[in-house]
Design an enzyme around this catalytic site. Structure first.
Site, PDB file in Angstrom:
ATOM      1  N   ASP A 209       0.831  -1.207   0.000  1.00  4.22           N
ATOM      2  CA  ASP A 209       0.000   0.000   0.000  1.00  4.22           C
ATOM      3  C   ASP A 209       0.868   1.260   0.000  1.00  4.22           C
ATOM      4  OD1 ASP A 209      -2.823   1.122   0.520  1.00  4.22           O
ATOM      5  OD2 ASP A 209      -1.650   2.077   2.104  1.00  4.22           O
ATOM      6  N   GLU A 277       1.547  -0.484  -4.985  1.00  7.17           N
ATOM      7  CA  GLU A 277       0.575   0.565  -5.302  1.00  7.17           C
ATOM      8  C   GLU A 277       1.371   1.865  -5.443  1.00  7.17           C
ATOM      9  OE1 GLU A 277      -3.277   3.086  -3.821  1.00  7.17           O
ATOM     10  OE2 GLU A 277      -1.632   2.650  -2.484  1.00  7.17           O
TER      11      GLU A 277
HETATM   12  O1  TEU Z   1      -4.278   4.533  -1.165  1.00  4.19           O
HETATM   13  C1  TEU Z   1      -3.162   5.354  -1.247  1.00  4.19           C
HETATM   14  C2  TEU Z   1      -3.172   6.507  -2.148  1.00  4.19           C
HETATM   15  O2  TEU Z   1      -2.231   7.249  -2.042  1.00  4.19           O
HETATM   16  C3  TEU Z   1      -4.213   6.719  -3.212  1.00  4.19           C
HETATM   17  O3  TEU Z   1      -5.258   5.848  -3.149  1.00  4.19           O
HETATM   18  C4  TEU Z   1      -4.698   8.121  -3.246  1.00  4.19           C
HETATM   19  O4  TEU Z   1      -3.634   8.960  -3.447  1.00  4.19           O
HETATM   20  C5  TEU Z   1      -5.470   8.592  -2.050  1.00  4.19           C
HETATM   21  O5  TEU Z   1      -6.502   7.729  -1.749  1.00  4.19           O
HETATM   22  C6  TEU Z   1      -6.035   9.997  -2.274  1.00  4.19           C
HETATM   23  O6  TEU Z   1      -5.055  10.912  -2.467  1.00  4.19           O
HETATM   24  C7  TEU Z   1      -4.111   3.452  -0.308  1.00  4.19           C
HETATM   25  C8  TEU Z   1      -5.362   2.612  -0.226  1.00  4.19           C
HETATM   26  O7  TEU Z   1      -5.649   2.058  -1.474  1.00  4.19           O
HETATM   27  C9  TEU Z   1      -6.465   3.442   0.334  1.00  4.19           C
HETATM   28  O8  TEU Z   1      -7.669   2.741   0.383  1.00  4.19           O
HETATM   29  C10 TEU Z   1      -6.072   3.893   1.722  1.00  4.19           C
HETATM   30  O9  TEU Z   1      -7.030   4.774   2.222  1.00  4.19           O
HETATM   31  C11 TEU Z   1      -4.717   4.588   1.710  1.00  4.19           C
HETATM   32  O10 TEU Z   1      -3.740   3.848   0.997  1.00  4.19           O
HETATM   33  C12 TEU Z   1      -4.192   4.739   3.109  1.00  4.19           C
HETATM   34  O11 TEU Z   1      -3.755   3.499   3.590  1.00  4.19           O
END
Ligand code: TEU
Length: 560
Positions: A209, A277
């Protein structure tokens, strides 16, 4: 087909958003029992692996992305025994299991953060996080001007054990998600140990993540002009490859971390995948994470963000392939996930791009058009070389639920922006499986609780039951396409790269090998199909040899 040991190179990976997939115990929240009960559905769909969103003990301030214990399962989802059983039962069906690991931050309830709160400034306990004194008189102002992705400052002030207002700590997401300090050796070792813990239990891979934001510039300097919360990942065409995007995105030292992770993953038998990610707008920078001694794969968000437009899609596909080739990594293709507006909805709008900063929530929407395009997009995506992700519910043609009442919304993104951002609940509504009214088989009959988010009544037409054996349904299109993708060696083989075929403006056409072609019509007039032997699959009934606008087809060509 890629060797067993590198199964991720061409896998179809199904994303299970655990809270919303299937509820086995009737509390209105999806769980591991629910996933185990639906493994036959997933096997029949024809996917190779499941990625499960976080299952760990968590106060759920961010739906489980705030982890309090990295080595256990939250009771709402089940137990470690359920996890072991799920891994074993999936493996019996030839399905691999990928779990979510969140290394950037933990929960404020994690024992390390609790210890840090109880300890003194500059203590070893605090040095696992980013604690700093405030600025201004009395230290009343945050240490810098960074903002949280969920809105508001990226800093929260603590009350010291003696009761006085004290230091501030950094959280790039919610205040309940303190960021780890990755310069701290204990943090590095702890997360490596967590990785080993799950690989020892038999998981086949981890989704890492927020993978590009672990390392922070220790000076924690102000940024010249702080960006609106969701803009930090926005495409920055002007940014040269070498310029930092932000003091915490893609910093020096980040690659070293993944080289260590890779050494561990590769020391296990059977092929264990590290999947990042990574939201980085520059394909070449993105590809650095995929060098042979780093991650095996990463999500292709540029494809997800791309407009439904032939020129833009072709450029994104070409850029993706060109960036991956030099590092020898497989490309990946993603249309939706639990953070973004569902693509049936995106494709039904005038502006079909996706951006966190501008979700077009509530913009005029043509669901029928969005669905047509989503069907065509499925055939495009499943024919491209590399791995592909299917976000739960996209195989049912689900759309973004935009009219959820504010009172039921749970996403911290909605609450922390005071509703300015609708948040991500609309793509997280529990799946409809069967029956004609809510909970549509999501929870067992006689369940004590309602699904944790309400399902639209019109989903009675979208259930797995309603769509099964209906040859015109989205579900049967996905089943047929995933089956063909398995059976057509050209679609899985890296020896059969994508080769574009000349086509009219607005039309994308490409071959994989000599015998397979995919044609997508993004123009507004029907187009004639290239010469072919037979039609393998089409997203829309063909009118003779004509492919309608917003439709796609898979063709068997004359072998040569
Ligand atoms: O998301 C991380 C993330 O940086 C992007 O999804 C996006 O930049 C952000 O949601 C809005 O700026 C991950 C997970 O996929 C997400 O569900 C979590 O909320 C987040 O990490 C925190 O752990």
């Amino acid at each position: 087909m890629a060797g067993i040991a590198q199964w991720w190179r061409d896998a179809a990976i199904y994303q299970v958003y655990l809270r919303s997939f299937a509820d086995g115990d009737g509390d209105g929240i999806g769980d591991l029992r629910g996933v185990r009960d639906r493994l036959d559905y997933l096997a029949d769909l024809g996917i190779d692996a499941i990625w499960l969103t976080p299952w760990y003990p968590s106060p759920m301030a961010d739906a489980g992305y705030d982890i309090a214990d990295y080595r256990d399962i939250d009771p709402v989802f089940g137990s470690l025994a359920d996890a072991d059983a799920l891994i074993a039962e999936a493996h019996q069906r030839g399905i691999r299991i990928i779990i979510d690991v969140v290394p950037n931050h933990c929960s404020d309830q994690h024992p390390w953060f609790q210890a840090a709160l109880a300890a003194a400034p500059r203590s070893p306990e605090r040095s696992r996080f980013w604690f700093r004194p405030g600025r201004g008189p009395g230290g009343d102002l945050p240490p810098n001007n960074w903002v949280s992705h969920f809105g508001g400052p990226a800093w929260t002030r603590v009350t010291e054990p003696d009761g006085r207002p004290g230091q501030w700590y950094l959280h790039l997401f919610a205040p309940q998600q303190p960021d780890f300090n990755w310069d701290n050796t204990e943090v590095r070792e702890e997360l490596l140990s967590v990785l080993r813990f799950w690989l020892d239990r038999g998981v086949d891979g981890v989704r890492i993540d927020s993978a590009a934001i672990l390392v922070k510039d220790p000076f924690l300097a102000d940024v010249e002009q702080e960006l609106p919360p969701q803009n930090v990942h926005a495409p920055a065409q002007q940014t040269p490859d070498t310029q930092p995007l932000h003091p915490y995105i893609d910093r020096d030292g980040i690659h070293e971390i993944y080289r260590e992770w890779r050494r561990i993953a590769d020391s296990y038998p059977g092929g264990r995948a590290l999947i990042g990610e990574i939201w980085l707008p520059e394909p070449r920078r993105f590809a650095l994470y995929l060098r042979p001694n780093e991650m095996h794969s990463a999500f292709n968000f540029e494809f997800l963000r791309c407009a439904w437009d032939a020129v833009a899609l072709r450029r994104t596909i070409d850029d993706t392939l060109a960036a991956h080739a030099p590092v020898g990594a497989p490309a990946s293709w993603v249309l939706s996930n639990h953070d973004v507006t569902r693509h049936v909805t995106r494709y039904g709008r005038a502006d079909t791009t996706f951006d966190f900063a501008e979700r077009h929530h509530g913009d005029p929407l043509d669901l029928e058009l969005g669905t047509r395009r989503a069907r065509a997009a499925a055939l495009l995506t499943l024919a491209l070389p590399g791995s592909v992700y299917v976000y739960q519910g996209e195989e049912l043609g689900l759309w973004e639920v935009e009219d959820l009442p504010d009172a039921v919304r749970q996403d911290p993104m909605f609450h922390r922006t005071r509703g300015a951002d609708p948040g991500r609940d609309g793509c997280r509504v529990p799946l409809p499986w069967s029956g004609t009214s809510a909970p549509f088989g999501f929870s067992p009959a006689g369940a004590a609780a309602q699904p944790w988010l309400p399902q639209p009544a019109t989903w009675s037409d979208c259930t797995v039951e309603a769509q099964s054996e209906d040859p015109t349904s989205m579900l049967e299109l996905y089943r047929a396409a995933l089956r063909l993708r398995r059976d057509q060696p050209a679609l899985r083989s890296e020896r059969e790269p994508l080769r574009w075929i000349a086509a009219e403006p607005g039309v994308l056409a490409f071959r994989r090998g000599d015998e397979f072609a995919c044609v997508i019509n993004l123009s507004d007039a029907p187009v004639e199909l290239p010469e072919h032997d037979s039609v393998l699959l089409s997203s829309d009934p063909l009118q003779g040899d004509l492919l309608a606008p917003d439709a796609a087809v898979w063709l068997r060509l004359r072998g040569r």
